[in-house]
Design a protein around this motif. Structure first.
Motif, PDB file in Angstrom:
ATOM      1  N   MET A 184      19.662  24.425  72.347  1.00 44.14           N
ATOM      2  CA  MET A 184      20.552  24.967  73.373  1.00 44.14           C
ATOM      3  C   MET A 184      21.950  25.218  72.822  1.00 44.14           C
ATOM      4  SD  MET A 184      21.353  23.590  77.233  1.00 44.14           S
ATOM      5  CE  MET A 184      22.153  22.058  76.735  1.00 44.14           C
ATOM      6  N   SER A 185      22.452  24.302  72.007  1.00 43.55           N
ATOM      7  CA  SER A 185      23.792  24.483  71.446  1.00 43.55           C
ATOM      8  C   SER A 185      23.862  25.733  70.568  1.00 43.55           C
ATOM      9  CB  SER A 185      24.203  23.238  70.654  1.00 43.55           C
ATOM     10  OG  SER A 185      23.433  23.093  69.482  1.00 43.55           O
ATOM     11  N   ILE A 186      22.792  26.001  69.837  1.00 38.72           N
ATOM     12  CA  ILE A 186      22.750  27.200  68.979  1.00 38.72           C
ATOM     13  C   ILE A 186      22.706  28.468  69.827  1.00 38.72           C
ATOM     14  CG2 ILE A 186      21.337  28.473  67.316  1.00 38.72           C
ATOM     15  CD1 ILE A 186      20.504  25.753  66.158  1.00 38.72           C
ATOM     16  N   ARG A 187      21.841  28.488  70.852  1.00 39.70           N
ATOM     17  CA  ARG A 187      21.704  29.688  71.687  1.00 39.70           C
ATOM     18  C   ARG A 187      22.996  30.015  72.427  1.00 39.70           C
ATOM     19  NH1 ARG A 187      20.790  33.169  72.336  1.00 39.70           N
ATOM     20  NH2 ARG A 187      19.478  33.840  74.073  1.00 39.70           N
ATOM     21  N   VAL A 215      35.773  24.646  82.656  1.00 36.84           N
ATOM     22  CA  VAL A 215      34.826  23.530  82.542  1.00 36.84           C
ATOM     23  C   VAL A 215      34.085  23.328  83.866  1.00 36.84           C
ATOM     24  CG1 VAL A 215      34.584  21.049  82.143  1.00 36.84           C
ATOM     25  CG2 VAL A 215      36.135  22.393  80.713  1.00 36.84           C
ATOM     26  N   ALA A 216      34.820  23.475  84.972  1.00 40.26           N
ATOM     27  CA  ALA A 216      34.186  23.351  86.291  1.00 40.26           C
ATOM     28  C   ALA A 216      33.135  24.444  86.475  1.00 40.26           C
ATOM     29  CB  ALA A 216      35.235  23.431  87.392  1.00 40.26           C
ATOM     30  N   LEU A 217      33.430  25.658  86.014  1.00 37.56           N
ATOM     31  CA  LEU A 217      32.463  26.751  86.127  1.00 37.56           C
ATOM     32  C   LEU A 217      31.228  26.464  85.271  1.00 37.56           C
ATOM     33  CD1 LEU A 217      34.866  29.838  86.036  1.00 37.56           C
ATOM     34  CD2 LEU A 217      33.766  28.806  88.026  1.00 37.56           C
ATOM     35  N   ALA A 218      31.429  25.891  84.082  1.00 40.12           N
ATOM     36  CA  ALA A 218      30.304  25.517  83.225  1.00 40.12           C
ATOM     37  C   ALA A 218      29.457  24.439  83.899  1.00 40.12           C
ATOM     38  CB  ALA A 218      30.801  25.031  81.870  1.00 40.12           C
ATOM     39  N   ASP A 219      30.116  23.469  84.537  1.00 42.33           N
ATOM     40  CA  ASP A 219      29.387  22.417  85.251  1.00 42.33           C
ATOM     41  C   ASP A 219      28.550  23.001  86.387  1.00 42.33           C
ATOM     42  OD1 ASP A 219      30.400  20.418  83.641  1.00 42.33           O
ATOM     43  OD2 ASP A 219      31.979  19.826  85.035  1.00 42.33           O
ATOM     44  N   ILE A 220      29.119  23.980  87.094  1.00 45.15           N
ATOM     45  CA  ILE A 220      28.405  24.614  88.200  1.00 45.15           C
ATOM     46  C   ILE A 220      27.167  25.338  87.682  1.00 45.15           C
ATOM     47  CG2 ILE A 220      28.538  26.464  89.924  1.00 45.15           C
ATOM     48  CD1 ILE A 220      31.515  25.635  90.287  1.00 45.15           C
ATOM     49  N   LYS A 226      25.776  13.091  73.230  1.00 49.62           N
ATOM     50  CA  LYS A 226      27.082  13.498  73.750  1.00 49.62           C
ATOM     51  C   LYS A 226      27.661  14.658  72.948  1.00 49.62           C
ATOM     52  CE  LYS A 226      28.620   9.150  75.872  1.00 49.62           C
ATOM     53  NZ  LYS A 226      29.619   8.050  75.807  1.00 49.62           N
ATOM     54  N   GLU A 227      27.507  14.615  71.621  1.00 44.14           N
ATOM     55  CA  GLU A 227      28.078  15.655  70.772  1.00 44.14           C
ATOM     56  C   GLU A 227      27.379  16.998  71.003  1.00 44.14           C
ATOM     57  OE1 GLU A 227      30.247  17.806  67.965  1.00 44.14           O
ATOM     58  OE2 GLU A 227      30.668  15.993  69.110  1.00 44.14           O
ATOM     59  N   LEU A 228      26.046  16.989  71.064  1.00 42.38           N
ATOM     60  CA  LEU A 228      25.316  18.231  71.304  1.00 42.38           C
ATOM     61  C   LEU A 228      25.625  18.779  72.695  1.00 42.38           C
ATOM     62  CD1 LEU A 228      21.892  17.330  69.663  1.00 42.38           C
ATOM     63  CD2 LEU A 228      23.500  19.074  68.874  1.00 42.38           C
ATOM     64  N   SER A 229      25.747  17.903  73.672  1.00 49.24           N
ATOM     65  CA  SER A 229      26.099  18.341  75.024  1.00 49.24           C
ATOM     66  C   SER A 229      27.510  18.915  75.044  1.00 49.24           C
ATOM     67  CB  SER A 229      25.993  17.170  76.005  1.00 49.24           C
ATOM     68  OG  SER A 229      24.679  16.663  76.066  1.00 49.24           O
ATOM     69  N   ARG A 230      28.418  18.269  74.323  1.00 51.81           N
ATOM     70  CA  ARG A 230      29.806  18.751  74.257  1.00 51.81           C
ATOM     71  C   ARG A 230      29.872  20.157  73.677  1.00 51.81           C
ATOM     72  NH1 ARG A 230      33.566  19.763  70.905  1.00 51.81           N
ATOM     73  NH2 ARG A 230      32.274  19.176  69.109  1.00 51.81           N
ATOM     74  N   VAL A 231      29.115  20.399  72.622  1.00 57.35           N
ATOM     75  CA  VAL A 231      29.107  21.719  71.998  1.00 57.35           C
ATOM     76  C   VAL A 231      28.572  22.775  72.969  1.00 57.35           C
ATOM     77  CG1 VAL A 231      28.091  23.116  70.155  1.00 57.35           C
ATOM     78  CG2 VAL A 231      28.938  20.819  69.653  1.00 57.35           C
ATOM     79  N   SER A 232      27.479  22.458  73.646  1.00 59.57           N
ATOM     80  CA  SER A 232      26.872  23.418  74.581  1.00 59.57           C
ATOM     81  C   SER A 232      27.800  23.725  75.743  1.00 59.57           C
ATOM     82  CB  SER A 232      25.543  22.872  75.100  1.00 59.57           C
ATOM     83  OG  SER A 232      24.596  22.768  74.061  1.00 59.57           O
ATOM     84  N   PHE A 233      28.336  22.682  76.372  1.00 63.14           N
ATOM     85  CA  PHE A 233      29.226  22.896  77.507  1.00 63.14           C
ATOM     86  C   PHE A 233      30.529  23.550  77.065  1.00 63.14           C
ATOM     87  CE2 PHE A 233      26.250  20.219  79.618  1.00 63.14           C
ATOM     88  CZ  PHE A 233      26.386  20.502  80.969  1.00 63.14           C
ATOM     89  N   LYS A 277      34.016  28.284  77.264  1.00 61.03           N
ATOM     90  CA  LYS A 277      34.770  29.335  76.572  1.00 61.03           C
ATOM     91  C   LYS A 277      34.369  30.728  77.053  1.00 61.03           C
ATOM     92  CE  LYS A 277      35.641  26.613  72.402  1.00 61.03           C
ATOM     93  NZ  LYS A 277      35.266  26.381  70.985  1.00 61.03           N
ATOM     94  N   ILE A 278      33.100  30.899  77.439  1.00 64.44           N
ATOM     95  CA  ILE A 278      32.664  32.180  78.001  1.00 64.44           C
ATOM     96  C   ILE A 278      33.466  32.482  79.260  1.00 64.44           C
ATOM     97  CG2 ILE A 278      30.758  33.356  79.181  1.00 64.44           C
ATOM     98  CD1 ILE A 278      28.869  31.860  77.220  1.00 64.44           C
ATOM     99  N   PHE A 279      33.617  31.467  80.124  1.00 65.33           N
ATOM    100  CA  PHE A 279      34.377  31.670  81.364  1.00 65.33           C
ATOM    101  C   PHE A 279      35.873  31.781  81.088  1.00 65.33           C
ATOM    102  CE2 PHE A 279      30.519  29.417  82.895  1.00 65.33           C
ATOM    103  CZ  PHE A 279      29.988  30.496  83.590  1.00 65.33           C
ATOM    104  N   GLU A 280      36.343  31.060  80.094  1.00 63.67           N
ATOM    105  CA  GLU A 280      37.754  31.146  79.726  1.00 63.67           C
ATOM    106  C   GLU A 280      38.107  32.562  79.280  1.00 63.67           C
ATOM    107  OE1 GLU A 280      40.925  28.910  76.706  1.00 63.67           O
ATOM    108  OE2 GLU A 280      38.821  28.315  76.749  1.00 63.67           O
TER     109      GLU A 280
END
Length: 215
Positions: free
Chosen positions: A72-75, A162-167, A133-140, A145-148
């Protein structure tokens, strides 16, 4: 090859053997019903040997989750780095990427959702928890950044990225779990992809910035 290297390689093979057996057992019996004894039997090892590599079932399953988290982090990084897409096209690519994550390993992904919403994360070894945690951090981070980018361009409403990514993650995981529950009742009801497409279309419309009023 020295003795130390041979032992490390053998340990890696044994660990992989256990994980393959665990995935078979989880697939047949479900995560909740499977036991470490079941996994040991499938791997043709003693339960004591299993515990030399994994201290409990949660840690064994969490180790399986690392592979899908890495994918997921790569994609998502690929989606972020795409240069020839506007922000709304990236939302479409984000939806496609997450669906590919589901297709990569549905069983592990669905159980990972349950794992993340339970107390079992506290039972993991510090090193394994740090990897998750690290892999999740990279993915989120990639999603945020896409939304930013869209916010900076004035295409998206000004909300915390970050809130948009969480949603998005809540949207994705909720739909996967709901559609999977329906599919278990009737396997003809496989509407996950189409439902995700609708959900992301509505989400994209919802975060679209309103044009500035004419002066």
């Amino acid at each position: 090859m020295g003795i130390k290297e041979r032992k490390e390689r053998e340990r890696g093979r044994r660990r992989q053997q256990i994980m393959i057996a665990a995935k078979r057992v989880f697939s047949e019996k479900s995560f909740n019903k499977a036991t470490m004894e079941d996994i040991a039997k499938e791997a043709e090892l003693s339960p004591g040997t299993i515990y030399l590599y994994f201290k409990n079932k949660d840690e064994l399953f969490a180790s399986l989750s690392l592979r899908i988290l890495h994918y997921m982090s790569i994609r998502l990084e690929h989606v972020l780095q795409e240069k020839n897409q506007d922000p709304f096209e990236k939302i479409q690519s984000l939806q496609e990427a997450l669906y590919e994550v589901y297709e990569f390993d549905p069983l592990v992904l669905i159980n990972m959702f349950h794992l993340q919403s339970s107390e079992t994360l506290r039972n993991l070894s510090p090193d394994l928890l740090a990897d998750i945690k690290e892999l999740s951090r990279v993915s989120f981070g990639s999603m945020a950044k896409i939304f930013e980018q869209g916010i900076k361009n004035g295409d998206f409403i000004d909300r915390h990225p970050v809130a948009l990514a969480d949603i998005v993650w809540a949207l994705f995981s909720g739909i996967v779990l709901w559609e999977e529950s329906k599919r278990l009742i009737d396997n003809k009801k496989d509407y996950l992809k189409s439902t995700l497409e609708i959900a992301f279309e509505i989400f994209g419309q919802g975060i679209k910035a309103c044009p500035a009023p004419a002066s």
